[in-house]
Design a protein around this motif. Sequence first.
Motif, PDB file in Angstrom:
ATOM      1  N   ARG A  91       0.759  -1.056  -0.033  1.00  0.00           N
ATOM      2  CA  ARG A  91       0.065   0.134   0.133  1.00  0.00           C
ATOM      3  C   ARG A  91       0.678   1.186  -0.319  1.00  0.00           C
ATOM      4  O   ARG A  91       1.716   1.313   0.644  1.00  0.00           O
ATOM      5  CB  ARG A  91      -0.858   0.172   1.258  1.00  0.00           C
ATOM      6  N   SER A  92       0.485   2.111  -0.890  1.00  0.00           N
ATOM      7  CA  SER A  92       1.270   3.597  -0.890  1.00  0.00           C
ATOM      8  C   SER A  92       0.957   4.135   0.479  1.00  0.00           C
ATOM      9  O   SER A  92      -0.203   4.248   0.876  1.00  0.00           O
ATOM     10  CB  SER A  92       1.045   4.328  -2.177  1.00  0.00           C
ATOM     11  N   PRO A  93       1.605   4.970   0.735  1.00  0.00           N
ATOM     12  CA  PRO A  93       1.346   5.689   2.353  1.00  0.00           C
ATOM     13  C   PRO A  93       0.084   6.595   1.955  1.00  0.00           C
ATOM     14  O   PRO A  93      -0.814   6.518   3.028  1.00  0.00           O
ATOM     15  CB  PRO A  93       2.602   6.531   2.429  1.00  0.00           C
ATOM     16  N   GLU A  94      -0.108   7.279   0.842  1.00  0.00           N
ATOM     17  CA  GLU A  94      -1.375   7.975   0.708  1.00  0.00           C
ATOM     18  C   GLU A  94      -2.535   7.253   0.763  1.00  0.00           C
ATOM     19  O   GLU A  94      -3.546   7.860   0.555  1.00  0.00           O
ATOM     20  CB  GLU A  94      -1.062   8.895  -0.625  1.00  0.00           C
ATOM     21  N   ARG A  95      -2.608   6.144   0.355  1.00  0.00           N
ATOM     22  CA  ARG A  95      -3.635   5.210   0.143  1.00  0.00           C
ATOM     23  C   ARG A  95      -4.014   4.437   1.391  1.00  0.00           C
ATOM     24  O   ARG A  95      -4.987   3.617   1.675  1.00  0.00           O
ATOM     25  CB  ARG A  95      -3.688   4.292  -1.033  1.00  0.00           C
ATOM     26  N   ALA A  96      -3.055   4.445   2.464  1.00  0.00           N
ATOM     27  CA  ALA A  96      -3.383   3.686   3.699  1.00  0.00           C
ATOM     28  C   ALA A  96      -4.384   4.140   4.521  1.00  0.00           C
ATOM     29  O   ALA A  96      -4.845   5.392   4.670  1.00  0.00           O
ATOM     30  CB  ALA A  96      -2.047   3.812   4.639  1.00  0.00           C
ATOM     31  N   ASN A  97      -5.280   3.188   5.178  1.00  0.00           N
ATOM     32  CA  ASN A  97      -6.541   3.676   5.754  1.00  0.00           C
ATOM     33  C   ASN A  97      -6.050   4.035   7.479  1.00  0.00           C
ATOM     34  O   ASN A  97      -5.556   3.289   8.224  1.00  0.00           O
ATOM     35  CB  ASN A  97      -7.422   2.401   6.201  1.00  0.00           C
ATOM     36  N   VAL A  98      -6.103   5.586   7.547  1.00  0.00           N
ATOM     37  CA  VAL A  98      -5.862   5.784   8.829  1.00  0.00           C
ATOM     38  C   VAL A  98      -6.987   5.298  10.077  1.00  0.00           C
ATOM     39  O   VAL A  98      -8.091   5.570   9.434  1.00  0.00           O
ATOM     40  CB  VAL A  98      -5.714   7.372   8.926  1.00  0.00           C
ATOM     41  N   THR A  99      -6.841   5.003  11.123  1.00  0.00           N
ATOM     42  CA  THR A  99      -7.514   4.420  12.000  1.00  0.00           C
ATOM     43  C   THR A  99      -8.030   5.719  13.031  1.00  0.00           C
ATOM     44  O   THR A  99      -7.073   6.585  13.110  1.00  0.00           O
ATOM     45  CB  THR A  99      -7.146   3.252  12.663  1.00  0.00           C
ATOM     46  N   VAL A 100      -9.035   5.635  13.718  1.00  0.00           N
ATOM     47  CA  VAL A 100      -9.414   6.254  14.867  1.00  0.00           C
ATOM     48  C   VAL A 100      -8.203   6.258  15.983  1.00  0.00           C
ATOM     49  O   VAL A 100      -7.876   7.272  16.777  1.00  0.00           O
ATOM     50  CB  VAL A 100     -10.791   5.892  15.653  1.00  0.00           C
ATOM     51  N   ARG A 101      -7.509   4.978  16.084  1.00  0.00           N
ATOM     52  CA  ARG A 101      -6.589   4.905  17.305  1.00  0.00           C
ATOM     53  C   ARG A 101      -5.327   5.920  16.652  1.00  0.00           C
ATOM     54  O   ARG A 101      -4.707   6.453  17.777  1.00  0.00           O
ATOM     55  CB  ARG A 101      -6.086   3.404  17.069  1.00  0.00           C
ATOM     56  N   GLU A 102      -4.956   5.674  15.567  1.00  0.00           N
ATOM     57  CA  GLU A 102      -3.840   6.535  15.301  1.00  0.00           C
ATOM     58  C   GLU A 102      -4.291   7.888  15.684  1.00  0.00           C
ATOM     59  O   GLU A 102      -3.094   8.889  15.786  1.00  0.00           O
ATOM     60  CB  GLU A 102      -3.608   6.470  13.490  1.00  0.00           C
ATOM     61  N   VAL A 103      -5.450   8.491  15.298  1.00  0.00           N
ATOM     62  CA  VAL A 103      -5.730   9.945  15.251  1.00  0.00           C
ATOM     63  C   VAL A 103      -5.680  10.166  16.768  1.00  0.00           C
ATOM     64  O   VAL A 103      -5.167  11.101  17.239  1.00  0.00           O
ATOM     65  CB  VAL A 103      -6.983  10.165  14.963  1.00  0.00           C
ATOM     66  N   ALA A 104      -6.260   9.398  17.596  1.00  0.00           N
ATOM     67  CA  ALA A 104      -6.153   9.421  19.194  1.00  0.00           C
ATOM     68  C   ALA A 104      -4.736   9.421  19.849  1.00  0.00           C
ATOM     69  O   ALA A 104      -4.577  10.227  20.530  1.00  0.00           O
ATOM     70  CB  ALA A 104      -6.844   8.241  19.650  1.00  0.00           C
ATOM     71  N   GLN A 105      -4.096   8.796  19.221  1.00  0.00           N
ATOM     72  CA  GLN A 105      -2.480   8.727  19.346  1.00  0.00           C
ATOM     73  C   GLN A 105      -1.719  10.078  19.235  1.00  0.00           C
ATOM     74  O   GLN A 105      -1.082  10.487  20.146  1.00  0.00           O
ATOM     75  CB  GLN A 105      -1.700   7.625  19.018  1.00  0.00           C
ATOM     76  N   ALA A 106      -2.003  10.450  18.101  1.00  0.00           N
ATOM     77  CA  ALA A 106      -1.211  11.924  17.313  1.00  0.00           C
ATOM     78  C   ALA A 106      -1.825  12.937  18.213  1.00  0.00           C
ATOM     79  O   ALA A 106      -1.183  13.793  18.488  1.00  0.00           O
ATOM     80  CB  ALA A 106      -1.745  12.330  15.946  1.00  0.00           C
ATOM     81  N   ALA A 107      -3.110  12.869  18.755  1.00  0.00           N
ATOM     82  CA  ALA A 107      -3.726  13.948  19.432  1.00  0.00           C
ATOM     83  C   ALA A 107      -3.383  14.005  20.832  1.00  0.00           C
ATOM     84  O   ALA A 107      -3.870  14.760  21.697  1.00  0.00           O
ATOM     85  CB  ALA A 107      -5.329  14.079  19.108  1.00  0.00           C
ATOM     86  N   GLY A 108      -3.103  12.702  21.388  1.00  0.00           N
ATOM     87  CA  GLY A 108      -2.842  12.287  22.757  1.00  0.00           C
ATOM     88  C   GLY A 108      -4.227  12.364  23.686  1.00  0.00           C
ATOM     89  O   GLY A 108      -4.275  12.819  24.894  1.00  0.00           O
ATOM     90  N   VAL A 109      -4.976  11.806  22.795  1.00  0.00           N
ATOM     91  CA  VAL A 109      -6.417  11.691  23.593  1.00  0.00           C
ATOM     92  C   VAL A 109      -7.087  10.245  23.601  1.00  0.00           C
ATOM     93  O   VAL A 109      -6.276   9.460  22.851  1.00  0.00           O
ATOM     94  CB  VAL A 109      -7.447  12.751  23.169  1.00  0.00           C
ATOM     95  N   SER A 110      -8.098  10.004  24.190  1.00  0.00           N
ATOM     96  CA  SER A 110      -8.765   8.601  24.013  1.00  0.00           C
ATOM     97  C   SER A 110      -9.449   8.497  22.768  1.00  0.00           C
ATOM     98  O   SER A 110      -9.877   9.413  22.220  1.00  0.00           O
ATOM     99  CB  SER A 110      -9.423   8.333  25.066  1.00  0.00           C
ATOM    100  N   MET A 111      -9.649   7.255  22.406  1.00  0.00           N
ATOM    101  CA  MET A 111     -10.526   7.017  21.110  1.00  0.00           C
ATOM    102  C   MET A 111     -11.908   7.327  21.260  1.00  0.00           C
ATOM    103  O   MET A 111     -12.637   7.995  20.352  1.00  0.00           O
ATOM    104  CB  MET A 111     -10.468   5.587  20.737  1.00  0.00           C
ATOM    105  N   ILE A 112     -12.613   7.507  22.346  1.00  0.00           N
ATOM    106  CA  ILE A 112     -13.845   7.790  22.684  1.00  0.00           C
ATOM    107  C   ILE A 112     -14.221   9.572  22.620  1.00  0.00           C
ATOM    108  O   ILE A 112     -14.806  10.079  21.873  1.00  0.00           O
ATOM    109  CB  ILE A 112     -14.446   7.503  24.010  1.00  0.00           C
TER     110      ILE A 112
END
Length: 341
Positions: free
Chosen positions: A9-30
């Motif tokens: 998979r090319s990086p630009e087509r990878a499916n970003v997940t909620v978990r990754e967003v939560a980790q990047a933001a420093g918050v919980s998935m909920i």
Amino acid sequence: MPSADSPSRSPERANVTVREVAQAAGVSMITVSRAINTPQQVSPATLDKVNAAIQALGYVPNLMAGSLRLSRSNLVMVLVPSITGSLFGGMLTALTRSLEAKGFQLMVGQSGYDSPREDALLRAIIGRRPDGIVLTGVMHSPQGRQLLKASGIPIVETWDATDAPIDMLLSLSHDAIGAAVSHYLRDAGKTRQAVLSGDDHRARLRAESLVRAAVDSGLPEPLVHYMPAPTTHAQGREGLRALQRSGQGIDAVFCSSDMMAAGVLTEAAAQGLEVPRQLAVMGFGDMEIAASMSPAITSVHVDGAAIGAQAAEMIGLRANGLRPAQSVVEIGFRIVTRDSA
């Protein structure tokens, strides 16, 4: 390293997940879920962090997956006859703002003024299972009513009156409007009244009611000239000429839209008629053009913003398993007096 034959998979087509967003933001998935679905429940600082992470990662929420888990679509559909002009603009703006505050998105469909088109739209809408449907008017085909009743979706009918609403109703009496306009013109000394009207159901109700009220007041039976809806400025000019060709003198015209009334004023000016002394002109909708014309147009004002806000409140309650205190709410009107009448 993957081989040339192995999938990658090319990086630009990878499916970003909620978990990754939560980790990047420093918050919980909920917290990420709340920021996406009900942002009003998240502090501004946290919302900024989540939105920054979403933008940096290129995350696109899977709204369908969330709605399937919750048995909710977070969508509300509204059908209006026409999106040209601004008669329904106030309602649509208030609906959008009020629903967004409740976590819903509004989608707009243009149904026109005929039942077959509305029925086709209703089938498509119901198949997508929105959390609510807002309809303009109460005149639906038997098939359309059956579709709506069987759907189980909260329905709000608006801009009209009926003794048998499908579900919830924001009731507006066009009979009362027509009578009030006739009485207003009569009290202004206008005894030879006429109507220029679109051929849709609600406009016809107003026209027929004005005729009854004038006759009941002992006035000559008003002339009525119908034209295809939605009505236009050009139809106002053409319509006034048509009324004059009847050979019966008129001293007042009630138009089914402010745009048509503006056309009557244009034609009256071209003919050198003095408004309102020789010809009083009234419109419907109290659109922006009514106040900006010269002379400014006397018009019937209906609070479209109140209709939108009330419809959103009804849908929001039903979507959460509650019922409004009243399923039928009367929406009033008022005549805004300006120079044309």
